[in-house]
Design an enzyme around this catalytic site. Structure first.
Site, PDB file in Angstrom:
ATOM      1  CD  GLU A   1     -20.672 -18.284  56.951  1.00 57.49           C
ATOM      2  OE1 GLU A   1     -20.425 -19.390  56.422  1.00 57.49           O
ATOM      3  OE2 GLU A   1     -21.372 -17.401  56.413  1.00 57.49           O
TER       4      GLU A   1
ATOM      5  CB  CYS B   1     -23.547 -17.505  50.298  1.00 52.73           C
ATOM      6  SG  CYS B   1     -25.275 -17.190  49.981  1.00 52.73           S
TER       7      CYS B   1
ATOM      8  CG  HIS C   1     -24.120 -19.389  54.833  1.00 51.26           C
ATOM      9  ND1 HIS C   1     -23.414 -18.224  54.632  1.00 51.26           N
ATOM     10  CD2 HIS C   1     -25.202 -19.302  54.031  1.00 51.26           C
ATOM     11  CE1 HIS C   1     -24.034 -17.471  53.741  1.00 51.26           C
ATOM     12  NE2 HIS C   1     -25.128 -18.107  53.355  1.00 51.26           N
TER      13      HIS C   1
END
Lengths: 225, 96
Positions: free
Chosen positions: A204, A85, A202
């Site tokens: 994560e 990002c 994302h």
């Protein structure tokens, strides 16, 4: 495997990525942007967020910070670099990745889970995924509209440097499922040596069934492989 | 008194300040959705003869330098190194 997460004023996904890395048994350290040396690392992560409040352009100020010189040195000597990002935006501002990320075509901040397709599964970041595997991963950005010149786009295609493309549930890639206006639905790219990955989604955030899904896990287990 | 004034005059001369403006706009081929929305709004407000709007950024930069040419080079360096993303943006430097 040793990892470092770079923290800027305004980073807000730094803790999420640290939790994901530790869950996957990485030995992780947080590194403040004013530091002038990096701990020994196999992987450096530039996390998401709004470094310096997105002043001037997203990632522009962070791209000139002290620690970035060390990140560039590490990248040139083959260290693995992952920019997620805002981290992707910072990597383009440093020149480690070519191209840039423009404002979303619809001018809106987009926060939703989207489908992306694994285009290249033979890199350090993606070897645990199947080719053309479809992942559901969260995006949350205002400037994710990938843009580059035609020579670079040609190079991306020819040398298999496109990491992920936005697609529908069945894997079809078309304008209807392009959330932000990115060229060719590009969601993530590699540099030529494939030791640097920049991506808007994302991974994560997708490491635990309780809060989302586990589609991001294989990115981290690929790195450990 | 005269001496002080002279000194001030001299130090002002040394620290001559030049002022420039830098205008940054998106390149012609890059889509400018903000400019488009502003344009559509103005057309909706009745500005029918409006042909095109491109939105950009404006910087005013003061620099301690006597020589316009040297100053201009410095500003150009600032643009290339930070203020402008050369992949998508064009810029113009003007002395003001």
């Amino acid at each position: 495997m040793k990892s470092s997460v770079i923290v800027f004023p305004g980073s807000n996904c730094d803790r999420d990525i640290a939790v994901a890395l530790e869950k996957m048994q990485f030995e992780n350290k947080m590194v403040w942007h004013k530091d002038t040396s990096l701990p020994k690392s196999d992987l450096i992560v530039i996390p998401g967020g709004f470094s310096y409040g997105d002043y001037l352009r997203s990632g522009a100020i962070a791209g000139k910070s002290l620690i970035i010189n060390e990140v560039i040195k590490a990248a040139n000597s083959g260290c693995l670099i992952l920019g997620i990002c805002n981290g992707f935006q910072i990597l383009t501002e440093t020149g480690l990745l070519k191209g840039t990320l423009l404002r979303n075509k619809n001018l809106k901040f987009i926060n939703k889970d989207v489908n992306i397709k694994v285009i290249n599964n033979s890199t350090k970041f993606s070897n645990k995924y199947k080719k053309d595997e479809i992942l559901k991963i969260n995006i949350a950005h205002n400037e994710g509209n990938f843009f580059t010149d035609s020579n670079h786009l040609e190079e991306l295609k020819k040398e298999n440097l496109i990491a992920f493309q936005y697609c529908d549930e069945k894997g079809n890639i078309n304008e209807e499922v392009n959330p932000n206006g990115s060229l060719e639905n590009i969601a993530g790219i590699y540099n030529q040596k494939k030791n640097i990955l920049g991506m808007m989604p994302h991974p994560e955030r997708m490491v635990d069934e309780i809060i989302s899904n586990k589609d991001g896990i294989n990115l981290f287990s690929s790195l450990l492989n | 008194m005269k001496l002080i004034l002279e000194r001030q005059f001299l130090s002002n001369l040394k620290k001559n300040k030049l002022k420039f403006s830098v205008t940054v706009t998106l390149k012609k081929d890059v889509l400018d959705p903000q400019g488009k929305v502003v344009q559509n709004t103005l057309v909706n407000m009745g500005m029918n003869n409006l042909r095109n709007i491109r939105q950009g950024k404006h910087f005013e930069i003061e620099i301690d330098e006597n020589d316009t040419e040297v100053a201009q080079k410095k500003i150009d360096e600032m643009c290339k190194k930070l203020l402008v993303n050369l992949i998508i943006e064009d810029y113009k430097i003007n002395k003001i």
